[in-house]
Every structure is written in C-alpha cells, then in structure tokens.
Design a protein around this motif. Structure first.
Motif, PDB file in Angstrom:
ATOM      1  N   SER A 265       0.824  -1.203   0.000  1.00 41.85           N
ATOM      2  CA  SER A 265       0.000   0.000   0.000  1.00 41.85           C
ATOM      3  C   SER A 265       0.863   1.258   0.000  1.00 41.85           C
ATOM      4  CB  SER A 265      -0.911   0.014   1.222  1.00 41.85           C
ATOM      5  OG  SER A 265      -1.549   1.270   1.354  1.00 41.85           O
ATOM      6  N   LEU A 266       0.686   2.094  -1.010  1.00 40.84           N
ATOM      7  CA  LEU A 266       1.397   3.365  -1.085  1.00 40.84           C
ATOM      8  C   LEU A 266       0.941   4.303   0.030  1.00 40.84           C
ATOM      9  CD1 LEU A 266       3.137   5.547  -2.508  1.00 40.84           C
ATOM     10  CD2 LEU A 266       1.176   5.995  -4.000  1.00 40.84           C
ATOM     11  N   LEU A 267      -0.368   4.421   0.237  1.00 39.47           N
ATOM     12  CA  LEU A 267      -0.881   5.363   1.230  1.00 39.47           C
ATOM     13  C   LEU A 267      -0.467   4.978   2.648  1.00 39.47           C
ATOM     14  CD1 LEU A 267      -4.478   6.085  -0.115  1.00 39.47           C
ATOM     15  CD2 LEU A 267      -2.462   7.556  -0.229  1.00 39.47           C
ATOM     16  N   LEU A 268      -0.531   3.697   2.964  1.00 41.49           N
ATOM     17  CA  LEU A 268      -0.142   3.272   4.313  1.00 41.49           C
ATOM     18  C   LEU A 268       1.342   3.481   4.543  1.00 41.49           C
ATOM     19  CD1 LEU A 268      -2.250  -0.008   4.698  1.00 41.49           C
ATOM     20  CD2 LEU A 268      -2.655   2.197   5.810  1.00 41.49           C
ATOM     21  N   GLY A 269       2.152   3.209   3.526  1.00 42.71           N
ATOM     22  CA  GLY A 269       3.591   3.419   3.666  1.00 42.71           C
ATOM     23  C   GLY A 269       3.944   4.881   3.831  1.00 42.71           C
ATOM     24  N   LEU A 270       3.321   5.742   3.034  1.00 33.81           N
ATOM     25  CA  LEU A 270       3.544   7.181   3.189  1.00 33.81           C
ATOM     26  C   LEU A 270       3.060   7.671   4.553  1.00 33.81           C
ATOM     27  CD1 LEU A 270       2.597   8.617  -0.317  1.00 33.81           C
ATOM     28  CD2 LEU A 270       4.844   8.708   0.773  1.00 33.81           C
ATOM     29  N   GLY A 271       1.905   7.176   4.975  1.00 29.89           N
ATOM     30  CA  GLY A 271       1.386   7.578   6.276  1.00 29.89           C
ATOM     31  C   GLY A 271       2.321   7.178   7.399  1.00 29.89           C
ATOM     32  N   LEU A 272       2.880   5.979   7.311  1.00 30.13           N
ATOM     33  CA  LEU A 272       3.832   5.550   8.337  1.00 30.13           C
ATOM     34  C   LEU A 272       5.061   6.442   8.332  1.00 30.13           C
ATOM     35  CD1 LEU A 272       4.823   3.643  10.515  1.00 30.13           C
ATOM     36  CD2 LEU A 272       5.678   2.119   8.705  1.00 30.13           C
ATOM     37  N   GLY A 273       5.600   6.717   7.143  1.00 30.25           N
ATOM     38  CA  GLY A 273       6.772   7.594   7.064  1.00 30.25           C
ATOM     39  C   GLY A 273       6.487   8.975   7.636  1.00 30.25           C
ATOM     40  N   ASN A 274       5.334   9.538   7.300  1.00 33.67           N
ATOM     41  CA  ASN A 274       4.989  10.882   7.775  1.00 33.67           C
ATOM     42  C   ASN A 274       4.846  10.938   9.290  1.00 33.67           C
ATOM     43  OD1 ASN A 274       4.977  11.717   5.122  1.00 33.67           O
ATOM     44  ND2 ASN A 274       2.759  11.701   4.919  1.00 33.67           N
ATOM     45  N   THR A 275       4.196   9.920   9.871  1.00 36.96           N
ATOM     46  CA  THR A 275       3.981   9.941  11.311  1.00 36.96           C
ATOM     47  C   THR A 275       5.271   9.628  12.068  1.00 36.96           C
ATOM     48  OG1 THR A 275       3.111   7.673  11.123  1.00 36.96           O
ATOM     49  CG2 THR A 275       1.522   9.469  11.229  1.00 36.96           C
ATOM     50  N   LEU A 276       6.122   8.784  11.512  1.00 37.38           N
ATOM     51  CA  LEU A 276       7.433   8.551  12.134  1.00 37.38           C
ATOM     52  C   LEU A 276       8.269   9.828  12.097  1.00 37.38           C
ATOM     53  CD1 LEU A 276       8.275   5.019  10.697  1.00 37.38           C
ATOM     54  CD2 LEU A 276       7.884   5.583  13.116  1.00 37.38           C
ATOM     55  N   TYR A 277       8.193  10.537  10.987  1.00 39.21           N
ATOM     56  CA  TYR A 277       8.915  11.814  10.885  1.00 39.21           C
ATOM     57  C   TYR A 277       8.386  12.808  11.919  1.00 39.21           C
ATOM     58  CZ  TYR A 277      10.719  16.176   8.985  1.00 39.21           C
ATOM     59  OH  TYR A 277      11.348  17.390   8.855  1.00 39.21           O
ATOM     60  N   ALA A 278       7.061  12.881  12.048  1.00 40.14           N
ATOM     61  CA  ALA A 278       6.466  13.794  13.021  1.00 40.14           C
ATOM     62  C   ALA A 278       6.839  13.420  14.445  1.00 40.14           C
ATOM     63  CB  ALA A 278       4.944  13.803  12.867  1.00 40.14           C
ATOM     64  N   ALA A 279       7.076  12.138  14.683  1.00 39.34           N
ATOM     65  CA  ALA A 279       7.470  11.667  16.012  1.00 39.34           C
ATOM     66  C   ALA A 279       8.967  11.826  16.262  1.00 39.34           C
ATOM     67  CB  ALA A 279       7.070  10.207  16.186  1.00 39.34           C
ATOM     68  N   GLY A 280       9.708  12.318  15.259  1.00 41.44           N
ATOM     69  CA  GLY A 280      11.148  12.504  15.412  1.00 41.44           C
ATOM     70  C   GLY A 280      11.961  11.259  15.153  1.00 41.44           C
ATOM     71  N   GLU A 281      11.327  10.201  14.640  1.00 39.45           N
ATOM     72  CA  GLU A 281      12.041   8.952  14.341  1.00 39.45           C
ATOM     73  C   GLU A 281      12.541   9.004  12.894  1.00 39.45           C
ATOM     74  OE1 GLU A 281      12.650   6.768  16.581  1.00 39.45           O
ATOM     75  OE2 GLU A 281      11.310   7.452  18.174  1.00 39.45           O
ATOM     76  N   LEU A 282      13.610   9.793  12.668  1.00 30.77           N
ATOM     77  CA  LEU A 282      14.046  10.055  11.297  1.00 30.77           C
ATOM     78  C   LEU A 282      14.614   8.825  10.614  1.00 30.77           C
ATOM     79  CD1 LEU A 282      15.652  13.613  11.585  1.00 30.77           C
ATOM     80  CD2 LEU A 282      13.261  12.939  11.243  1.00 30.77           C
ATOM     81  N   THR A 283      15.337   7.988  11.341  1.00 34.27           N
ATOM     82  CA  THR A 283      15.911   6.792  10.720  1.00 34.27           C
ATOM     83  C   THR A 283      14.808   5.858  10.221  1.00 34.27           C
ATOM     84  OG1 THR A 283      17.856   6.921  12.151  1.00 34.27           O
ATOM     85  CG2 THR A 283      17.420   4.810  11.085  1.00 34.27           C
ATOM     86  N   GLU A 284      13.791   5.645  11.064  1.00 33.45           N
ATOM     87  CA  GLU A 284      12.685   4.778  10.658  1.00 33.45           C
ATOM     88  C   GLU A 284      11.851   5.428   9.563  1.00 33.45           C
ATOM     89  OE1 GLU A 284      10.458   2.540  13.607  1.00 33.45           O
ATOM     90  OE2 GLU A 284      11.792   3.335  15.137  1.00 33.45           O
ATOM     91  N   ALA A 285      11.678   6.737   9.642  1.00 34.75           N
ATOM     92  CA  ALA A 285      10.929   7.430   8.595  1.00 34.75           C
ATOM     93  C   ALA A 285      11.635   7.287   7.255  1.00 34.75           C
ATOM     94  CB  ALA A 285      10.771   8.904   8.951  1.00 34.75           C
TER      95      ALA A 285
END
Length: 330
Positions: A236-256
């Motif tokens: 899923s493109l949307l789920l993957g982007l959503g995960l990246g965006n929320t990890l970035y917002a949480a400050g988890e840059l490596t995982e994002a």
C-alpha cells in the motif's frame, strides 16, 4: 465517498417496531437463508460476549449509548453522557454516522467500517469484536433509525444477540436483523486500538480510518496504527507514506527514512521520493538526498501535481551540496 456514507439519523422510540417486521423479514433475508443453510465451517456455531458493558439508552441517546458500549468492550470505560456532546446533534434528535466514526479517535481508538455482509459481521463477533450497527426499525417510508451493538449470535437457533436500547440482551431473529440492517446499506463499524485490525479487514476502509485517526492522534499512536495496517498490506502506497509521515512527526528520522525508501523503490512515487529527499537532507545525507530529489523531479513529469515540490527540494539539495563544498576544511 463510499456508498454507506450517507448521514442517517438514529432516533429513539423505535424498539417497538421489531415485532411488526418479523413476519415479513424472511421474504427478503437472502443472506440469512444462505448462512443457515450452509454455515461456514470456520465460523463457531454460537458466540456471546457477556462481559460487554450495557448502558440503557435515554431519550434520543442510542448513539452515545452504543458508542460507550463499543468503547467499553475494548477497555475504555466511558459514560454515554460524556460522549453525548461529541456525537449527539440536538437539532436532529440523533447521532450522525460521521460523528459516530469520529468520536473514538478522541479516546485513542479507531472506528473502522466493516464489510456490508452478514457473514463478515458475524466473523467480527467471533473474533471478539462488538460491532456497532445501524438499523431501521420502522419502514422505508417512515424510518426509525437506531444504533445497537452486536454481542453474539446462535446459528442453530437463527438468532443474533444485541445490546439495544433499554434491553441488555435482546435476542432477535437473524432474518429480522438482516431486514432492518439492510435498510442502512448494512452500515456497521468496529472500535479497536491502533495496534489491532478488524477480522474482515478491508484495505480501503482501514486506510481511510487511519488517515482520519492521524489528524487527531499523537504521532507515535498514528505511526503504530499505520505500521499495523502496513504489515497487513505491505504494497500500500498510502499506508507506507502515512507511516513515514507519522514517524517523521514523532522525530524517528531513521525509521521514517526507511519507510520512505521502501515506498519510493516499490512504487516509484513522486511524493515518496520527495519525502525521502527531505528527510535525507535533514539528516545531512547529501548524496542520498541528491539521488532521491533527482528521482522526485523525474517522477513529477508524470505526476505533475508534485512538480513544484520536487523542483523546490531539488534546489534545496543542490544549495546544501554547494554549501558543503564551499566550506573550508579544518
């Protein structure tokens, strides 16, 4: 968006109509007839979740009562009165579907539409869920909308068990239930924490619910919701982007970065390449940022809505690289 998204009202005073429908329900309850004629072998014959709480509804309050029941079933103790201001619309004397879906997000949980199908509904119950259903206990020309919560069923007896109105354990013939439920286009949802999915999960419904959850949830909770769903649908493109965006917002840059990279490579997506370039730029990986920005610009030729953003990140990456080259070495 989806056919069942029409805003029906759930009104009180509808409980007396059940008996009137029993006689004619069997004429149209095709799903019930098929189910009882040949029950799925993996569906338990009987299920009942007696521990699901019960809140007798007060006047015009079947929405808050049903929602409090569904939240209580997943360990969120809350009174209907607390939910009343969130979901009850006084001018309409009822609760609109959109408010019913939105309210659990404010309590850290996700309301997800389930498939409009009787067997799918019973599978949710068998999996331990307590689905909220919208019934029309009146007639098509004079509807009486009512929310109830399914807490069990008995296939040999042809019955479904509900928390409904002022009745803690309402036993209703499956054929009657199907007849009354079908008039809402078999509208139903389950309330679950972000790390759980409906038993009969539909990718589109799960994605829609998680996008809505992201708007109000803390970033780590939203990331957990996306991660859970993405494990189920890794393409899923949307789920993957959503995960990246929320990890970035949480400050988890490596995982994002890892999430964006996986989505970008799998889908060759302009927004994924763009976001990957941004996070790499922030992490001072200028070579990696250059590669991602270049791919974003290339993909923007076929995804033109991303052209300006791709061009902007490209310029920022080039400026950062030039600045790094111009700095004198110590």
């Amino acid at each position: 968006m989806r056919p069942g998204r029409r805003r029906w009202l759930a009104r009180a005073g509808a409980l007396g109509a059940v008996g009137l429908l029993s006689a004619c329900a069997s004429l149209t309850a095709s799903q019930t007839r098929a189910l009882l004629a040949q029950p799925p072998t993996d569906l338990p014959a009987r299920v009942e979740w007696a521990q699901v709480p019960f809140f007798p509804q007060e006047l015009n309050q079947c929405g808050p009562a049903a929602l409090a029941t569904a939240l209580g079933a997943v360990g969120v103790p809350i009174a209907p009165e607390v939910l009343g201001t969130a979901v009850f619309v006084p001018a309409r004397e009822g609760s609109l579907q959109i408010e019913m879906l939105a309210a659990p997000r404010r309590h850290g949980h996700i309301a997800t539409r389930i498939r409009p199908d009787l067997i799918a509904l019973l599978r949710e119950v068998a999996a331990g869920q307590a689905p909220v259903v919208l019934l029309n206990l009146g007639l098509s020309i004079q509807p009486l909308w009512h929310y109830a919560v399914v807490v069990g069923y008995d296939l040999p007896a042809g019955e479904i068990l509900l928390r409904s109105g002022t009745v803690q354990r309402e036993v209703m013939p499956l054929s009657t239930f199907e007849h009354t439920w079908s008039r809402s286009s078999q509208w139903a949802f389950v309330v679950l924490p972000p790390d759980r999915l409906p038993a009969q999960a539909d990718e589109a419904a799960v994605t829609e619910a998680r996008i809505a959850f992201e708007r109000v949830a803390p970033a780590p909770q939203a990331a957990l919701a996306y991660r859970t769903a993405w494990q189920r649908w890794p393409d899923s493109l949307l789920l993957g982007l959503g995960l990246g965006n929320t990890l970035y917002a949480a400050g988890e840059l490596t995982e994002a970065e890892a999430a964006y990279a996986r989505v970008a490579q799998r889908h060759d997506s302009a927004p994924a390449w763009h976001n990957l370039a941004r996070v790499r730029l922030e992490r001072r990986d200028l070579t990696g940022a250059h590669t991602a920005a270049e791919a974003a610009v290339r993909r923007a030729q076929v995804e033109p809505t991303w052209r300006d953003a791709a061009d902007a990140v490209w310029r920022e990456v080039q400026q950062a690289r030039q600045g790094a080259t111009a700095r004198p070495r110590p």
